[in-house]
Design a protein around this motif. Structure first.
Motif, short mmCIF file in Angstrom:
data_model
loop_
_atom_site.label_atom_id
_atom_site.label_comp_id
_atom_site.label_asym_id
_atom_site.label_seq_id
_atom_site.Cartn_x
_atom_site.Cartn_y
_atom_site.Cartn_z
N GLU A 157 4.35 8.69 29.80
CA GLU A 157 4.26 7.29 29.73
C GLU A 157 4.76 7.08 28.27
OE1 GLU A 157 0.12 6.02 29.66
OE2 GLU A 157 -0.43 7.30 31.78
N ASN A 158 5.07 5.55 28.26
CA ASN A 158 5.51 5.23 26.87
C ASN A 158 4.56 4.51 26.09
OD1 ASN A 158 8.53 5.68 26.18
ND2 ASN A 158 9.03 4.19 28.06
N LYS A 159 4.26 5.22 25.00
CA LYS A 159 3.11 4.68 24.31
C LYS A 159 3.57 4.06 22.91
CE LYS A 159 1.54 8.75 25.22
NZ LYS A 159 0.69 9.89 25.38
N ILE A 160 3.02 3.35 22.21
CA ILE A 160 3.38 2.57 20.96
C ILE A 160 2.40 3.44 19.88
CG2 ILE A 160 3.51 0.71 19.57
CD1 ILE A 160 5.15 0.52 22.21
N TYR A 161 2.99 3.77 19.00
CA TYR A 161 2.41 4.57 17.93
C TYR A 161 2.54 3.85 16.58
CZ TYR A 161 1.67 8.66 20.74
OH TYR A 161 1.25 9.45 21.78
N ARG A 162 1.25 3.48 16.03
CA ARG A 162 1.61 2.99 14.25
C ARG A 162 1.56 4.17 13.41
NH1 ARG A 162 -1.42 -1.85 13.72
NH2 ARG A 162 -3.29 -0.37 13.42
N ILE A 163 2.52 4.49 12.56
CA ILE A 163 2.41 5.53 11.67
C ILE A 163 2.56 4.97 10.31
CG2 ILE A 163 3.67 7.60 10.78
CD1 ILE A 163 5.02 7.50 13.84
N THR A 164 1.66 5.34 9.54
CA THR A 164 1.75 4.94 8.10
C THR A 164 1.56 6.13 7.25
OG1 THR A 164 0.48 3.00 8.74
CG2 THR A 164 0.67 3.25 6.74
N PHE A 165 2.69 5.99 6.25
CA PHE A 165 2.60 7.41 5.63
C PHE A 165 2.92 7.02 4.01
CE2 PHE A 165 6.60 7.52 7.27
CZ PHE A 165 7.60 8.23 6.33
N LYS A 166 2.26 7.47 3.03
CA LYS A 166 2.62 7.35 1.56
C LYS A 166 2.45 8.96 1.20
CE LYS A 166 1.05 5.03 -2.46
NZ LYS A 166 0.00 3.96 -2.80
N LEU A 167 3.66 9.25 0.69
CA LEU A 167 3.84 10.84 0.30
C LEU A 167 3.81 10.67 -1.40
CD1 LEU A 167 7.16 11.26 2.09
CD2 LEU A 167 4.63 11.87 2.75
N THR A 168 2.29 10.94 -1.75
CA THR A 168 2.01 11.20 -3.05
C THR A 168 1.92 12.29 -3.84
OG1 THR A 168 -0.36 11.11 -2.01
CG2 THR A 168 0.46 9.11 -2.76
N GLU A 169 2.14 13.43 -2.93
CA GLU A 169 2.13 14.78 -3.38
C GLU A 169 3.17 15.07 -4.57
OE1 GLU A 169 3.15 16.85 0.35
OE2 GLU A 169 4.25 18.38 -1.20
N LYS A 170 2.98 15.86 -5.43
CA LYS A 170 3.84 16.16 -6.44
C LYS A 170 4.91 17.08 -5.76
CE LYS A 170 4.06 19.01 -10.68
NZ LYS A 170 3.52 20.15 -11.50
N ARG A 171 6.10 16.74 -6.52
CA ARG A 171 7.37 17.28 -5.77
C ARG A 171 8.18 17.64 -6.57
NH1 ARG A 171 12.36 14.88 -5.37
NH2 ARG A 171 13.71 15.31 -3.51
N TYR A 172 8.72 19.11 -5.92
CA TYR A 172 10.14 19.44 -6.66
C TYR A 172 11.27 19.10 -6.45
CZ TYR A 172 5.87 22.25 -8.28
OH TYR A 172 4.61 22.39 -8.70
N ASP A 173 12.38 19.00 -7.43
CA ASP A 173 13.80 18.87 -6.92
C ASP A 173 14.14 19.26 -5.82
OD1 ASP A 173 13.98 17.64 -9.34
OD2 ASP A 173 15.24 19.04 -10.49
N ASN A 174 14.71 18.31 -4.92
CA ASN A 174 15.38 18.70 -3.56
C ASN A 174 14.44 19.42 -2.66
OD1 ASN A 174 17.90 17.95 -4.88
ND2 ASN A 174 18.12 19.77 -5.76
N THR A 175 13.09 19.06 -2.74
CA THR A 175 12.35 19.85 -1.57
C THR A 175 12.46 19.24 -0.46
OG1 THR A 175 10.65 19.03 -3.13
CG2 THR A 175 10.87 21.53 -3.23
N TRP A 176 11.90 17.83 -0.53
CA TRP A 176 11.93 16.91 0.77
C TRP A 176 11.85 15.43 0.42
CZ3 TRP A 176 8.61 12.99 -0.59
CH2 TRP A 176 7.58 13.27 -1.42
N ASN A 240 -1.18 14.24 1.31
CA ASN A 240 -0.58 13.00 1.15
C ASN A 240 -1.29 12.12 2.21
OD1 ASN A 240 2.32 13.29 -0.04
ND2 ASN A 240 2.06 14.83 1.45
N GLU A 241 -1.11 10.60 2.07
CA GLU A 241 -1.68 9.44 3.03
C GLU A 241 -1.27 9.34 4.13
OE1 GLU A 241 -2.63 6.10 0.61
OE2 GLU A 241 -2.89 7.60 -1.32
N ILE A 242 -1.68 10.10 5.29
CA ILE A 242 -0.94 9.84 6.52
C ILE A 242 -2.17 9.40 7.79
CG2 ILE A 242 0.24 11.10 8.68
CD1 ILE A 242 1.27 12.83 6.03
N ASN A 243 -1.38 8.43 8.39
CA ASN A 243 -2.16 7.78 9.46
C ASN A 243 -1.51 7.41 10.65
OD1 ASN A 243 -4.51 6.79 10.55
ND2 ASN A 243 -4.12 4.74 10.22
N ILE A 244 -1.99 8.11 11.76
CA ILE A 244 -1.06 7.84 13.02
C ILE A 244 -2.06 7.39 14.20
CG2 ILE A 244 0.42 8.77 14.67
CD1 ILE A 244 1.03 11.16 12.50
#
Lengths: 696, 105
Positions: A157-176, A240-244
């Protein structure tokens, strides 16, 4: 078992093989590209789906086993160093799960408990290394819960998702990069709306250049289930803050969701507004939450989305029901031809208009019904990856498989026969065709042999070519063996094709010792008999030390053909339209009646009389009589068919003929005409084969 | 990066590689423009700032984020009347469309 449960089980059993084929293929692809992250994720997703599917119909042996395997695969795939043996281990595990499904769900019989426990222990020994818990021990993984695991049945079935994400984690160079996540999300369906918003804390003079200060709201239309969507965030969930959220059909307000995702309004604004009775767009304008332009844009997107939802909806229909539709379409075409005959006898303008409309609708209906049975050949070819891999290992050969034209569509009812044919051809190619690496190197060939499968459509037929770059067929050996087996006579001179075609004869094999794969002289005989069932033919081209090519030709469909109808003697005949080259009139005086050869613009054309073949003389082919000739062409061979009348194009519904009538008659079936008469459908290939020698 | 000295108008040409690896040098270039000083010294004069994005051929999220933060930083200055985003390159346009980003937030 209740009715609902039984339906679930049926649904599972009809689908699991497809998941298995895909999984096998993914593992084989990963074996070739062990660093490919996409394939790893896909494998985990499919296994997860399989577990969820099993969970709907069985909740003990299989689910627990897949769960353990899932955990082992998850940890093994993400190890730093690739252990190539693990791929064979995974494939064997799939075989074992397939065995469990067959025993428990298909055959409803028991399993070998000792073996099961032994296999569980093997998996657990891997699990212990990686501290994996069994399904009963914990709610494993970060996202999974029972509801999610079981939600696979809505997969299409085709479904609709609302994806909310905020990437707050500490990040190192060129990782993601958030770009990568958005890319992954877009692969799961269609992004209806995406909005990246800056957080309020962003300040150029003090910002950390390695931190992401944005958050995203995405509306995704997808046929994937919730766990699969969540898997995109596999490595992000903890910090991180992720809500699907899956938006239910009842509560979905597309326009509201689009505006929320664009950050124009908040969810609460929608809820407040919904309490009044004005149209939501107008209400938002009244509340100064959006302006006219915002509403207009959102309405456009809403319209597009509704349209997409409508056309992308899919429904699984049992093949039997499609066959019934095809039959009914056939009947409609016959009835329409009947109406056509009546129309011709009554001059009535209105009737003619109605008949024209029915004509058009019948044609459209036929095309739609026909397309329902067409499936990409990739669904069939995908199964050979595993077989080739396993046999290469078994025979100590290196073999690469290349598949071209996997999107070529084919009537699904041809699949079974085609599968059997390909299976035997490929097995033979591996066993007899492709040399071992040392031998190949001596011959100046690459160490790894090649099997190439090409599928394409040509002149209304499906062509499937299977070629290898092995040693080719040994004509002398085949001939010698055929003499020994008294299939051929030493005194007769045979063409190369005739000799090579011996390999399709019953019990023929040049191998002294049979093995599990080939050599019993059964395989290639099956090819011919299977292809015959579906009006297919096979040709061989081979060259010593260069390889062998098998070319299979199949009709597009078994049900309805576009034909050209003629009358010869008392009978109507239908010739498949794609073989027709031209028609002309002939004075029988110009025809050499001894050998029936006609000089057609400098070329000799053999002319045959269906009246003679079918012994249905209405008129003698007396001198001075003008007849029509229909020239048909196949594989650069021409032949002319004498006709008393040419009746034109017809859509013919093929009805089978009993064997006794069909034998040596060069017919592929019959069709009932509108007036109730029967027309015989010509098997052009056999007709040409039978008369080409006389022509030459 | 070019800064034109036209009266009450500052043109900033954004370099071609707006990517993470270049952020440090990009930040240095922006700092070297001494815009802060220029805006402070101008007293009550109002400025129009134009970002020219025509040269951008390579971009990633962290490069974009830095540019956006700089845009916000300037926008908050009281003597900047407006910031115009001009001549967006195709690469830039495709990127912001894909990620749902916009300078008009």
């Amino acid at each position: 078992m209740n009715d609902y449960q039984s339906k679930l089980e049926k649904s599972f059993l009809s689908e699991y093989e497809e998941i298995f084929s895909s999984l096998e293929n993914d593992i084989l692809n990963l074996e070739k590209n062990p660093e490919n992250q996409e394939i790893k994720k896909t494998i985990l997703r499919r296994l997860h789906t399989l577990k969820g599917s099993c969970g709907m119909v069985e909740n003990n042996y299989i689910v627990n086993y897949i769960h353990l395997l899932e955990s082992v695969i998850k940890s093994e795939l993400y190890k730093n160093k690739v252990n190539y043996e693990i791929f064979t281990f995974f494939l064997k595990q799939l075989d074992y799960i397939s065995y469990l499904i067959t025993q428990i769900l298909k055959k409803k019989s028991g399993i070998n408990e000792t073996e099961y426990l032994k296999n569980i222990e093997i998996l657990k020994s891997y699990s212990l290394k990686n501290e994996v818990k069994t399904i009963s021990d914990s709610n494993y993984g970060f996202f999974s819960n029972q509801k999610d695991e079981l939600s696979h049945l809505e997969e299409n079935e085709n479904k609709i998702y609302r994806i909310t994400f905020k990437l707050t984690e500490k990040r190192y160079d060129n990782t993601w990069y958030p770009d990568d996540l958005i890319n992954d999300i877009s692969k799961l369906g269609k992004i209806i709306n995406i909005s990246g918003k800056p957080s309020e804390s962003i300040d150029w003079s003090t910002m950390n250049i390695n931190q992401c200060y944005f958050f995203w709201i995405i509306l995704l239309q997808s046929n994937r289930n919730l766990p699969e969507i969540k898997d995109v965030f596999l490595f992000f969930i903890e910090k991180n803050e992720i809500n699907i959220e899956e938006l239910s059909n009842e509560s979905i307000s597309l326009i509201g969701e689009i505006l929320i995702s664009e950050g124009k309004i908040k969810k609460e604004d929608i809820e407040n507004i919904l309490n009044s009775r004005k149209k939501i767009g107008q209400m938002l304008i009244d509340e100064h939450k959006i302006n006219e332009k915002d509403l207009e844009n959102a309405l456009k997107k809403q319209d597009n989305l509704r349209h997409d939802l409508k056309i992308e909806d899919e429904l699984k229909i049992p093949t039997k029901k499609i066959d019934i539709i095809m039959d009914l379409v056939g009947e409609l075409i016959i009835t329409n031809s009947n109406l056509n005959s009546i129309k011709d006898s009554i001059e009535n303008m209105e009737l003619e208009q109605v008949q024209n409309s029915i004509n058009k609708i019948s044609k459209q209906l036929h095309d739609v019904a026909f397309s329902m049975k067409m499936v990409p050949i990739s669904q069939l070819l995908i199964k050979f990856n595993r077989m080739i891999r396993d046999l290469s290992i078994e025979f100590g050969k290196k073999i690469n498989l290349i598949i071209e034209g996997e999107n070529t569509e084919l009537d699904k009812s041809l699949f079974s026969s085609l599968y059997e044919s390909l299976l035997h051809i490929i097995r033979n190619a591996i066993d007899h065709g492709i040399e071992v690496p040392e031998e190949r190197l001596k011959l100046g060939k690459s160490e790894a042999g090649l099997i190439l499968i090409r599928a394409y459509e040509e002149s209304g037929e499906i062509i499937i070519e299977i070629s290898d770059d092995g040693k080719g067929l040994n004509k002398e050996k085949i001939f010698k063996k055929a003499i020994e087996k008294k299939i051929l006579k030493e005194s007769v001179i045979y063409t190369e094709d005739e000799i090579y075609n011996i390999i399709f004869e019953s019990g023929f094999s040049t191998t002294e010792k049979a093995n599990l794969v080939s050599g019993r002289g059964i395989g290639l005989e099956v090819v011919k008999s299977e292809l015959k069932k579906v009006n297919g033919v096979i040709e061989i081209k081979t060259e010593k030390n260069k390889g062998t090519l098998f070319r299979i030709k199949l009709p597009l469909t078994l049900a309805i053909i576009e034909g050209f109808m003629i009358k010869s003697g008392f009978n109507h005949f239908i010739i498949p339209l794609n073989f027709i080259l031209e028609c002309f009139e002939i004075n029988l005086d110009l025809l050499n009646t001894n050998d029936m050869i006609y000089n057609l613009r400098g070329k000799y054309l053999k002319i045959i009389s269906l009246e003679e073949i079918f012994n249905n003389y209405q008129t003698n082919n007396q001198s001075g009589i003008i007849k029509k000739v229909v020239v048909i062409k196949f594989n650069n061979e021409l032949i002319g068919i004498l006709a008393d009348e040419i009746l034109g194009n017809i859509q013919a519904v093929i009805k089978p003929l009993i064997k006794m009538i069909n034998r040596n008659m060069c017919l592929i079936g019959s069709s009932i005409l509108g007036n109730g008469e029967i027309a015989l459908i010509i098997d052009v290939r056999n007709l040409l084969k039978k008369y080409k020698n006389e022509a030459s | 990066m070019i800064k034109k000295g036209e009266k009450n108008k500052i043109d900033i040409l954004i370099p071609s590689g707006l990517i993470e690896e270049n952020i440090s040098s990009f930040k240095k270039e922006l700092s070297d423009l001494n815009l802060e000083d220029q805006l402070n010294k101008s007293g009550s004069n109002k400025f129009l700032i134009i970002f020219d994005l025509s040269k951008i051929t390579e971009i990633d999220f962290f490069g974009y984020q830095h540019l956006y933060a700089f845009y916000l930083y300037l926008k908050k200055k009281s003597n900047v009347t407006n910031i115009v985003i001009n001549n967006e390159s195709e690469v830039f346009m495709n990127f912001i469309k894909k990620l749902g980003l916009s300078f008009n937030e």
